[in-house]
Every structure is written in C-alpha cells, then in structure tokens.
Design a protein around this motif. Structure first.
Motif, PDB file in Angstrom:
ATOM      1  N   GLN A  24      -8.534 -64.808 -60.511  1.00  0.00           N
ATOM      2  CA  GLN A  24      -9.685 -65.507 -61.106  1.00  0.00           C
ATOM      3  C   GLN A  24     -10.066 -66.737 -60.285  1.00  0.00           C
ATOM      4  OE1 GLN A  24     -11.826 -64.453 -63.269  1.00  0.00           O
ATOM      5  NE2 GLN A  24     -10.626 -62.608 -63.565  1.00  0.00           N
ATOM      6  N   LEU A  55     -12.002 -65.533 -57.286  1.00  0.00           N
ATOM      7  CA  LEU A  55     -13.379 -65.171 -57.627  1.00  0.00           C
ATOM      8  C   LEU A  55     -14.217 -66.428 -57.872  1.00  0.00           C
ATOM      9  CD1 LEU A  55     -12.557 -62.151 -59.985  1.00  0.00           C
ATOM     10  CD2 LEU A  55     -13.659 -62.008 -57.738  1.00  0.00           C
ATOM     11  N   PHE A  74     -15.064 -67.832 -54.478  1.00  0.00           N
ATOM     12  CA  PHE A  74     -16.163 -67.064 -53.875  1.00  0.00           C
ATOM     13  C   PHE A  74     -17.494 -67.494 -54.478  1.00  0.00           C
ATOM     14  CE2 PHE A  74     -19.010 -63.322 -53.954  1.00  0.00           C
ATOM     15  CZ  PHE A  74     -19.215 -63.206 -52.596  1.00  0.00           C
ATOM     16  N   ASP A  75     -17.495 -67.655 -55.797  1.00  0.00           N
ATOM     17  CA  ASP A  75     -18.717 -68.088 -56.484  1.00  0.00           C
ATOM     18  C   ASP A  75     -19.161 -69.469 -56.012  1.00  0.00           C
ATOM     19  OD1 ASP A  75     -20.706 -67.458 -58.472  1.00  0.00           O
ATOM     20  OD2 ASP A  75     -19.820 -69.030 -59.709  1.00  0.00           O
ATOM     21  N   LYS A  77     -25.813 -68.638 -48.437  1.00  0.00           N
ATOM     22  CA  LYS A  77     -26.759 -67.657 -48.970  1.00  0.00           C
ATOM     23  C   LYS A  77     -26.274 -66.244 -48.682  1.00  0.00           C
ATOM     24  CE  LYS A  77     -30.953 -68.385 -47.515  1.00  0.00           C
ATOM     25  NZ  LYS A  77     -32.271 -69.000 -47.334  1.00  0.00           N
ATOM     26  N   GLU A  78     -25.677 -66.052 -47.486  1.00  0.00           N
ATOM     27  CA  GLU A  78     -25.059 -64.753 -47.196  1.00  0.00           C
ATOM     28  C   GLU A  78     -23.551 -64.883 -47.345  1.00  0.00           C
ATOM     29  OE1 GLU A  78     -25.760 -62.559 -43.463  1.00  0.00           O
ATOM     30  OE2 GLU A  78     -23.882 -61.495 -43.888  1.00  0.00           O
ATOM     31  N   LYS A  79     -23.037 -64.330 -48.412  1.00  0.00           N
ATOM     32  CA  LYS A  79     -21.577 -64.258 -48.580  1.00  0.00           C
ATOM     33  C   LYS A  79     -21.263 -62.915 -49.216  1.00  0.00           C
ATOM     34  CE  LYS A  79     -21.769 -67.007 -52.855  1.00  0.00           C
ATOM     35  NZ  LYS A  79     -21.223 -68.097 -53.669  1.00  0.00           N
ATOM     36  N   THR A  80     -20.203 -62.295 -48.735  1.00  0.00           N
ATOM     37  CA  THR A  80     -19.809 -60.973 -49.206  1.00  0.00           C
ATOM     38  C   THR A  80     -18.339 -61.031 -49.561  1.00  0.00           C
ATOM     39  OG1 THR A  80     -21.382 -59.901 -47.731  1.00  0.00           O
ATOM     40  CG2 THR A  80     -19.608 -58.535 -48.551  1.00  0.00           C
ATOM     41  N   LEU A  81     -17.989 -60.468 -50.709  1.00  0.00           N
ATOM     42  CA  LEU A  81     -16.591 -60.353 -51.096  1.00  0.00           C
ATOM     43  C   LEU A  81     -16.162 -58.907 -50.933  1.00  0.00           C
ATOM     44  CD1 LEU A  81     -14.117 -61.784 -52.568  1.00  0.00           C
ATOM     45  CD2 LEU A  81     -15.008 -60.696 -54.647  1.00  0.00           C
ATOM     46  N   HIS A  82     -15.099 -58.675 -50.172  1.00  0.00           N
ATOM     47  CA  HIS A  82     -14.508 -57.345 -50.070  1.00  0.00           C
ATOM     48  C   HIS A  82     -13.146 -57.381 -50.749  1.00  0.00           C
ATOM     49  CE1 HIS A  82     -16.875 -55.332 -46.557  1.00  0.00           C
ATOM     50  NE2 HIS A  82     -17.664 -56.010 -47.348  1.00  0.00           N
ATOM     51  N   ALA A  83     -13.076 -56.790 -51.923  1.00  0.00           N
ATOM     52  CA  ALA A  83     -11.802 -56.737 -52.655  1.00  0.00           C
ATOM     53  C   ALA A  83     -11.181 -55.365 -52.478  1.00  0.00           C
ATOM     54  CB  ALA A  83     -12.042 -57.021 -54.127  1.00  0.00           C
ATOM     55  N   ASN A  84      -9.904 -55.355 -52.110  1.00  0.00           N
ATOM     56  CA  ASN A  84      -9.200 -54.092 -51.928  1.00  0.00           C
ATOM     57  C   ASN A  84      -7.888 -54.100 -52.694  1.00  0.00           C
ATOM     58  OD1 ASN A  84     -10.716 -52.369 -49.893  1.00  0.00           O
ATOM     59  ND2 ASN A  84     -10.742 -54.388 -48.934  1.00  0.00           N
ATOM     60  N   ARG A 112     -16.700 -55.962 -37.981  1.00  0.00           N
ATOM     61  CA  ARG A 112     -18.132 -55.642 -37.880  1.00  0.00           C
ATOM     62  C   ARG A 112     -18.990 -56.804 -38.339  1.00  0.00           C
ATOM     63  NH1 ARG A 112     -16.827 -50.143 -39.002  1.00  0.00           N
ATOM     64  NH2 ARG A 112     -16.616 -50.761 -41.161  1.00  0.00           N
ATOM     65  N   ARG A 139     -21.724 -58.565 -36.032  1.00  0.00           N
ATOM     66  CA  ARG A 139     -23.126 -58.698 -36.445  1.00  0.00           C
ATOM     67  C   ARG A 139     -23.626 -60.131 -36.256  1.00  0.00           C
ATOM     68  NH1 ARG A 139     -24.940 -59.000 -41.685  1.00  0.00           N
ATOM     69  NH2 ARG A 139     -22.895 -58.515 -42.571  1.00  0.00           N
TER      70      ARG A 139
END
Lengths: 246, 246
Positions: A203, A206, A209-210, A215-222, A239, A243
């Motif tokens: 938590q 998360l 991350f919040d 403006k560009e943010k990505t969460l990859h949860a595995n 990648r 980019r």
C-alpha cells in the motif's frame, strides 16, 4: 576520475573500473562508442550490498544498456563494499530487522535513520560521478537512472536536471519526507513493484506511485518476492529507457 | 458462420465481415495466413458501444495483431449495435449513471443487474465464435483474448480452456461474483489500469488484480482517464500476447 583497471572487452562491451576520489565505480561502454559517436548514459542504481556482490546483476543490466546503444555506470554506495561502514546505518538496519522479526510496524524514525543519511550522502556523489562521466568524449546525454534504493532515485530525479527518465524499484522502506519530494518529480518514470515483496509495504508503494508528480508514470506490478523481477519486466524497463534516451 | 462482405485487403490484412446466427462479427487475417501456414488468433473484446462505433480502434488492434502474425476477430455484444437492446441493461445503466451523478456509492445490486446478464449471454457467444473461427483452415491456436468488458474476460478465462493468455482492461464496475471467479483464473494475464479512470474504482481494480489466481500476472498502471491508454501501453500489451501466442 581515474581508471584503475585495464579495459576488458566482452560481448562488444568495454568494462573499466574507476575511482572518483575514494569511491570505486565501474563504467561500461558499447564498443562502438567514440568521440565522434558519443552515446547516452544509464546510471545503474543498486541496493547497498556492495558492488562486488551486485556485479553479476549489474553486468547483465550494462550489457542490455550497451545492446540498446547506451553506456552504463555505477558507483559504490556510502557504507557498502570497501567503503567505511556507517555505525548509524548499521544500528538502524538492526533496529529495522528487530521490528520486522517481532512483527511490529516499522517506526518512521528508524526508516529516517536508515535512509535519509544514505540519500543525503550518496546523491551528491552520483552527481559528481555524472560530471566526470559526461566529461568523457564517448559519452553525452541524455541520461537515465535505473533501479537501486528508490529514495536515492527520487532525490536524484528532483535535484539533477540532467537525468531525463528513471526506472525506480519500489522495493524498500521510504521516509515520509521522500513522499513529499516525490511530488516534485516531473520526469517520465517507470516504477517496478513486486506484488509480494517481503521487504516492502504494497500500500505504501502504491501511495508513493500516486504521489509522483510526473505526467508520464507507469507502474509495472509483477508476482513474486523482492528478487523475483521477471525477465520480461526487466525487458520492459529497458524499453522504457530506450524510448526516452534515444 | 457466413461471410457477408467481400474480403477487403488493406496493409497486408484481409478483413471479412461475418454473421454467426444473428450475431455480426469481423475477422482480420494476415495476408500470409493459409491452410498450410495457419496462424494464432486474438479475440478482440470491446465495450458495449457497438462494432460500428468501435471499428476504428478495433481495426488498429487487428493491424497490430496481423503485424505480429496473428488473426484477430470480434463479435457484436448482446444489446449493442444492430442487436436487440436489453431493457434490463438499459435500466441498470440509467441507475448507475444516476448514482454516479448524485455522487453516491454504486449499489452492488445495480452492478449485478448491469453486468451479470451480459456475461451470461455473451460468453457462450464468444465460445461459439471460437468454434467457428478455429474451424477455418487458416486459423489454429493458440488463442488470446484482449480487452473489452473485464467481467467477460474473467468468465471466458475460467470456462474456455482454449484461451491461453489474456489482456484485461480494468475499466468497468465488476460484480462481487466475478471477484470469486477471478480466483479460478490460471492463465497468464496482462492487466491494464488507467490510474485516473473516472468509470472505475482504483482500489477495486487493485483488489481484483490481487484476486486473480494466475501465477503470471502483470499490472500496467498508466496515467490518464478511461480512454487515455498511452500508445506504449498498447505496444506492451501486444508484446505480452506475442510472447504467449508464438
């Protein structure tokens, strides 16, 4: 910056050890990098376990960076490897372990004692390393930061304008103060979270991350624990850097 | 299965409209697909807005699938497009809208009324479509499912053993019963979440991701609202399918 080893060439990647004052480091450059064809740079963050112990994983990440056309470099963290240990950090680490083994909630004060001095000391060192690395003729920007202690990544992303994208690993306790700094981060972020990370509060990860201001943010949860980042998640992080640094 | 249009060829992709009983659908195959070189299949899920309205986005996803060497197909959902409307669903949708506009929490009973009949009716239709599509000489497995109403994807992943990987979009309300079904899903999953999705409760989406029984499941959370999935997130979803269907 003094190179301290003979250059070693393996799989098209040139590896050189260096020191920056007292701080050891390693630089990897694609064989093709030259003054007339300088390359972008990825700073390879890592946990405070010592460069020697981290070497196999660092080399794998450097090879991936080189395959994408990037140099990669790392330096030893304060208190790790051959560098003088910090009694404060050792005590805080012991207190953290004790609280966890007792199943108690970890006190914010312990987290502050463990992480804040590390951030305060290491971030200027990474910036010095960046000065030295960018003065090499075969390296130019843009610069990415990837992995390691997330609080160091947050501070670097805030104070170092030469870093233009970061891969962060939500894998350790984060002081309250760094949540506030996270709001000031504006560069593109790619955040990795291991869903069942035994060293990390999901938590809190998360919420962090919040908090990021980007403006560009990505969460990859595995799935899996702290060290179980799947190969395809590492590929996706590479990648993301490709980019943004090309 | 009856083809109802002349085949159209654009950018190496052959597009054919069909009907399956009363249900309209569209099939896209790479020009290279043939009886001697049959291709995997991606079922393209979509929201209940009608195939006509969804066509531009479906065609873009089909072109990406074809570029990866896959056929792609979709069918109209019950109550959408030219198919008879459902008074029950229309009433539930109106009730949902009213609750949202009043800023009230959405009653589970409304969600059940809206989604469960759609799942119950559409899943066997997708299975019938799969029977027909896999009987074509130019198509064979493996089969992936991608996008659309997440509750349909969950049920399909549970009941249809021919689907071997799924991209799901955490973008709509999900009945409580489907959370239970999610625990029975075991195929690899790639879940997309728009962090600021106005139509979706973020905590519910995270709880749903947690509920899935799959050993390989990845959550990709990105900034923006319901329709703001970034291009790079679509690319990552396509790579997930390519990794599992090849």
């Amino acid at each position: 910056m003094h190179f301290t080893s003979e250059p070693r060439l393996a799989d098209g990647v040139l590896e050189r050890e260096f020191t920056l004052g007292e701080i050891p480091g390693i630089l990897w450059t694609p064989e093709s990098a030259s003054a007339s064809a300088p390359v972008p740079l990825v700073l390879l963050g890592h946990p405070p376990l010592g460069l020697h112990k981290m070497y196999p994983r660092l080399v794998a990440r450097a090879q991936r960076a080189a395959a994408d056309g990037f140099a990669a470099a790392t330096i030893e963290l304060p208190g790790s490897g051959e560098r003088p240990r910090s009694a404060t950090a050792d005590q805080a680490r012991a207190d953290l372990r004790r609280a966890r083994e007792a199943g108690e909630p970890v006190d914010e004060e312990i987290v502050d004692r463990l992480v804040l001095p590390l951030v305060d000391k290491s971030v200027p060192e990474w910036q010095d390393a960046l000065d030295a690395l960018l003065s090499l003729p075969e390296i130019e920007g843009p610069v990415g930061y990837s992995g390691g202690v997330i609080s160091i990544g947050i501070r670097l992303a805030v104070v170092e304008p030469r870093i233009s994208a970061a891969v962060l690993f939500a894998g350790t306790v984060v002081p309250r103060a760094l949540f506030e700094e996270a709001r000031q981060v504006t560069i593109p972020l790619h955040v990795l979270l291991q869903w069942d990370d035994e060293a990390n509060d999901r938590q809190a990860a998360l919420a962090l991350f919040d908090a990021f201001g980007s403006k560009e943010k990505t969460l990859h949860a595995n799935m899996g624990g702290h060290t179980g980042v799947p190969q395809f998640a590492g590929d996706a992080a590479a990648r993301f850097l490709a980019r943004h640094l090309k």
